[in-house]
Every structure is written in C-alpha cells, then in structure tokens.
Design an enzyme around this catalytic site. Structure first.
Site, PDB file in Angstrom:
ATOM      1  N   HIS A  32       0.827  -1.210   0.000  1.00 15.03           N
ATOM      2  CA  HIS A  32       0.000   0.000   0.000  1.00 15.03           C
ATOM      3  C   HIS A  32       0.860   1.260   0.000  1.00 15.03           C
ATOM      4  CE1 HIS A  32      -3.804  -2.148   0.655  1.00 15.03           C
ATOM      5  NE2 HIS A  32      -4.365  -1.008   0.307  1.00 15.03           N
ATOM      6  N   LYS A  45     -10.271  -7.674   7.897  1.00 19.64           N
ATOM      7  CA  LYS A  45     -10.962  -7.982   9.146  1.00 19.64           C
ATOM      8  C   LYS A  45     -10.778  -6.813  10.091  1.00 19.64           C
ATOM      9  CE  LYS A  45      -7.068 -10.382  11.325  1.00 19.64           C
ATOM     10  NZ  LYS A  45      -6.538  -9.761  12.543  1.00 19.64           N
TER      11      LYS A  45
END
Lengths: 282, 186
Positions: free
Chosen positions: B40, B105
C-alpha cells in the site's frame, strides 16, 4: 549425574514443533470452539465458528497452516540443571530449528531485521524469542507458541495505582477487549499479568497463554476472578469475528507476582482464535 | 437471518454495490488483488506521482492478505485476512485510483467509513483465522508487482465463491457496531 544433550536434538524438536503447532490445532481449542458453537446465539457468530472448525480440519488434512500468520516464534525452555548441551550454542540451535521448520513446513516468514530503520524480512522467521528457566533435574521441556501479529497489536500494559485494585484490573481488561473489537480474530483468549515490574508483567501475561483452555489458576481466589472476568468479557457483545455475539473470549488466564508497594503493573496479552502451543519433553 | 447468500462478481460496479447491505453473506468470484502494509505504501506513492498502477484499478477489490507459501501442487498457501485499520490511511488514494472494494478484518476509522459512502465503495469482512478454508476459494495466483516483498507482494487472484460478510455498505451501515450493540449486556 550430568546428562549430555546434543543441541541438534533441540533443533529437530523446534523444527517439528513449529510445523505441528502451525498446522494441527490443539484438542482444547477444538473442544472450546465446538462448545461455543452450541452456546452462541448470533447466527452470523455461529457461521464464523463453523468456518473456524472447518478450517482446522482442512489445515490438518492438507498440512497447511491454520492461519497464514504463522507468528513470531516464542519459545520457553525449562532446562534441568544436570543438563549439559554439547556441539554448539543453544540459541543458534533454536534458531536453526525455526529456520528449518518454517522452510520445510511452508510457513510464512513474518520477521523483519531492523524494526525501525530498515525493515527487511529476515527470510526464515528468525530470530525466535527465547525464554529459559533453570529447574532441577536432567530433562529439558520446550514449549513453542507462534504468536500472530494481529492479536499482539491489541495487547496493552498499564502502570496502575495500588488503590485501583481488582476493580481497576477488571476495567482495564474490559476496556482493552472493547478497543480490540473484531481486530484480534475473536473468539480470543485473554492473558492477564498483575504485579512484578514493567517488563515482567508482560512476560506473566504472555506466559499465562501457555495454559490449556479451561485450566484455572491454582489459587482459588484467582481462579474465581478468572471466571468472573470472563463472564463480564462475554457480555461485551463482540462475538466471533467481531460480528456481534455471546462468545467474545474462550478463556481468561490470570498470573500474578509480588509487586513494589508503589506500583501496580497490569498487562493484557490477547491471543487469537488460532491459539497455537506445543510442548515437548526431552 | 435466513437471508439468501448473494453471489457477487469482481471487479465491482456501483450498481452491484448498491444491492449489498451490511450483514449480507456474500460469495465473491472473479479477479481481485492482494496488498497489505508495504505494498500500500508503494501503491499510494505511485498514485500520488500519477504513475500507472501495476494492475487494472477500475472497480478493483483489494484483499488485505499476506499468504503463507504454496506447497507443491497448490495455488497458494493459507490466505486469511489481516487487520484492516493499518491500511486506513491509504484508502482515500486507493479510491482516487479506482478501487471499489476492500476485504479484511476488523473495524475501519470514521474517515474510511465516510470515504466508503462518498465513493460508493464497500468493505467486506473475511473470517480471521479461517485461512486454510479461504485458500480453497483461490484458484489462480500470480505476482503482479513488488515480488521482492515476498508475502507482501501484490498478487492477482482468481477466486470462486470466496465467503465474505458485508461490513460497511455504501449507505453507512457498519456490521461491527450494529452487531455488538445487539448482543451487548454490560
């Protein structure tokens, strides 16, 4: 009588334990998840628990990790004082075992060398965190716990005031579990340390996670506190996977140590639903 | 409950996203991409420099995962979700590049929840700890960027019936908040 142990035996044990811990779930965990499935009221929570049980079966049958995060390898050794290690350094032998186990077992390598300035993966999941205790006798007990990063990140430590007492510990546990929410892969196991020093209280909390689910503290008063804290945690509503439900934690372990009159250290170490611990006696 | 499971194809379109609601059980099929912390950081640097991304970002679904190595004969190792909040600061740029969905999650920041609504995006939860089960839904895996990052490389995955829950829908719903409120007794 001195007993000589070739450090190669340590390497082999650590290698095999790394692979087994990461692929075969403990009986206590399987049972606890199965019991939770019966107790859980939330339909989505039940669906999560079913997935976790099915996941354990697949991992064992296909010899693949229960969780892709095969952890920081934490190793506890109780070394009999009559043991003499031969053929090399114990630390090197342990790390060689981790290296071989994580390579041969197709386990993820999750450790970076320089945490701050140059975080490049060591490529073999070493170094392990190694704790040694000298005990009487001539055997060596090795316990291995691969500790995942997600649950570790949700763990907290607090230097409280002595006057905070049991109520303060309770509040800190509930606050920690609430803040963690679904992040640490609930249903979780909660390791709580109280007393000692800033560093030692974290050691106590982590070490408590070596217990089997359902194994209470030997002190009846502490055992009662474990039970009551767990009941309260399971009223938080976080549930399996954090989707809402009754079963937020499978168990809570409390370990204590004498403290300084001025200090009241408390540590909460969170363990995920893929709690992995293996023990071997040499 | 008792709602039917919804079958969804990736890449995503806004019309599909609008049909999905918080709490829906979804089986996702199609092409998705993996990226976690290090990937990222690099992708967002490329987006800010207006460089071309190493994959088709339009409508893309990004899965926050760092899989374990594949055994011989397997497509991928175990591949469950990693915790999503660590990627929160990258979401705005990823939406700018065309991303529509995320899989991970754990809960997102208020800022990310707002971005999901504004960009008609979606955040799916996969079951943390169900990594071996999830790997069974992955039928192809190929590294498309940053292979030197190992487990953190960007992979193109072909998935069939990946089991997910809708956590944050495009209407502002949040499964974690709503679920916990429903069962909280303290």
């Amino acid at each position: 009588m001195t007993r000589e142990i070739d450090v190669k035996e340590i390497t082999d044990a650590v290698k095999e334990m790394s692979i087994e811990a990461n692929t075969v779930a403990g009986c206590d965990l399987r049972k606890a998840l199965a019991v939770s499935l019966e107790k859980e009221e939330s339909p989505l929570g039940k669906a999560v628990l079913r997935q976790l049980l099915e996941n354990q079966k697949i991992a064992e049958e296909e010899k693949i990790p229960i969780c892709q995060d095969t952890g920081f390898t934490v190793i506890y050794m109780e070394i009999g004082m009559d043991v003499r290690f031969t053929d090399g350094s114990l630390t090197d032998a342990v790390n060689r075992g981790v290296r071989e186990g994580y390579s041969e077992g197709f386990l993820r390598k999750s450790i970076v060398r320089d945490p701050l300035t140059n975080p490049v993966n060591t490529g073999d999941n070493t170094p392990a965190i190694i704790h040694t205790d000298l005990v009487s006798g001539s055997s060596v007990k090795i316990t291995l716990m691969p500790k995942g990063g997600g649950a570790e990140n949700m763990s907290r430590i607090k230097m409280m005031k002595p006057s905070d007492g049991v109520r303060g510990v309770r509040d800190f546990i509930l606050e920690t579990v609430s803040l963690a929410g679904g992040n640490p892969c609930p249903p979780i196991i909660i390791g709580v340390g109280v007393g000692g020093t800033f560093d030692y209280v974290a050691y106590l909390a982590k070490r408590s996670l070596l217990r089997k689910i359902g194994e209470r503290n030997r002190d009846p008063e502490l055992a009662a506190l474990e039970k009551s804290f767990l009941i309260e945690v399971n009223k938080l509503g976080i549930g399996p996977g954090g989707v809402g439900g009754r079963i937020t934690a499978l168990d809570l372990f409390l370990e204590v140590f004498p403290r300084h009159i001025a200090t009241f250290p408390v540590a909460v170490n969170i363990q995920c639903n893929a709690a992995r611990v293996k023990t071997r006696l040499l | 409950m008792g709602k039917p499971v919804k079958r969804v194809e990736a890449p995503l379109t806004e019309s599909v996203i609008k049909l999905l609601r918080t709490g829906d059980e979804v089986l996702l099929s199609g092409t998705i991409y993996t990226a976690r912390d290090m990937a990222h950081a690099r992708l967002v640097k490329m987006i800010k420099a207006k460089d071309k991304l190493p994959f088709e970002a339009e409508g893309s679904v990004i899965y926050y995962v760092g899989p374990s190595p594949a055994r011989a004969g397997r497509v991928i190792g175990s591949a469950g979700p990693t915790t999503s909040y660590r990627m929160d600061s990258f979401v705005s740029s990823m939406f700018d590049a065309g991303m529509k969905g995320m899989i991970g999650k754990g809960s997102r920041s208020e800022e990310v929840k707002k971005l999901i609504k504004e960009n008609c995006g979606i955040y799916f939860g996969a079951t943390g700890g169900a990594a071996a089960l999830i790997s069974g839904s992955i039928v192809e895996s190929e590294i498309v960027a940053f292979s030197e990052l190992g487990t953190e490389a960007v992979r193109r995955l072909k998935v069939i019936n990946l089991p997910l829950l809708v956590v944050n829908d495009c209407y502002g719903g949040d499964l974690y908040t709503e679920g916990v409120e429903q069962y909280r007794r303290l």
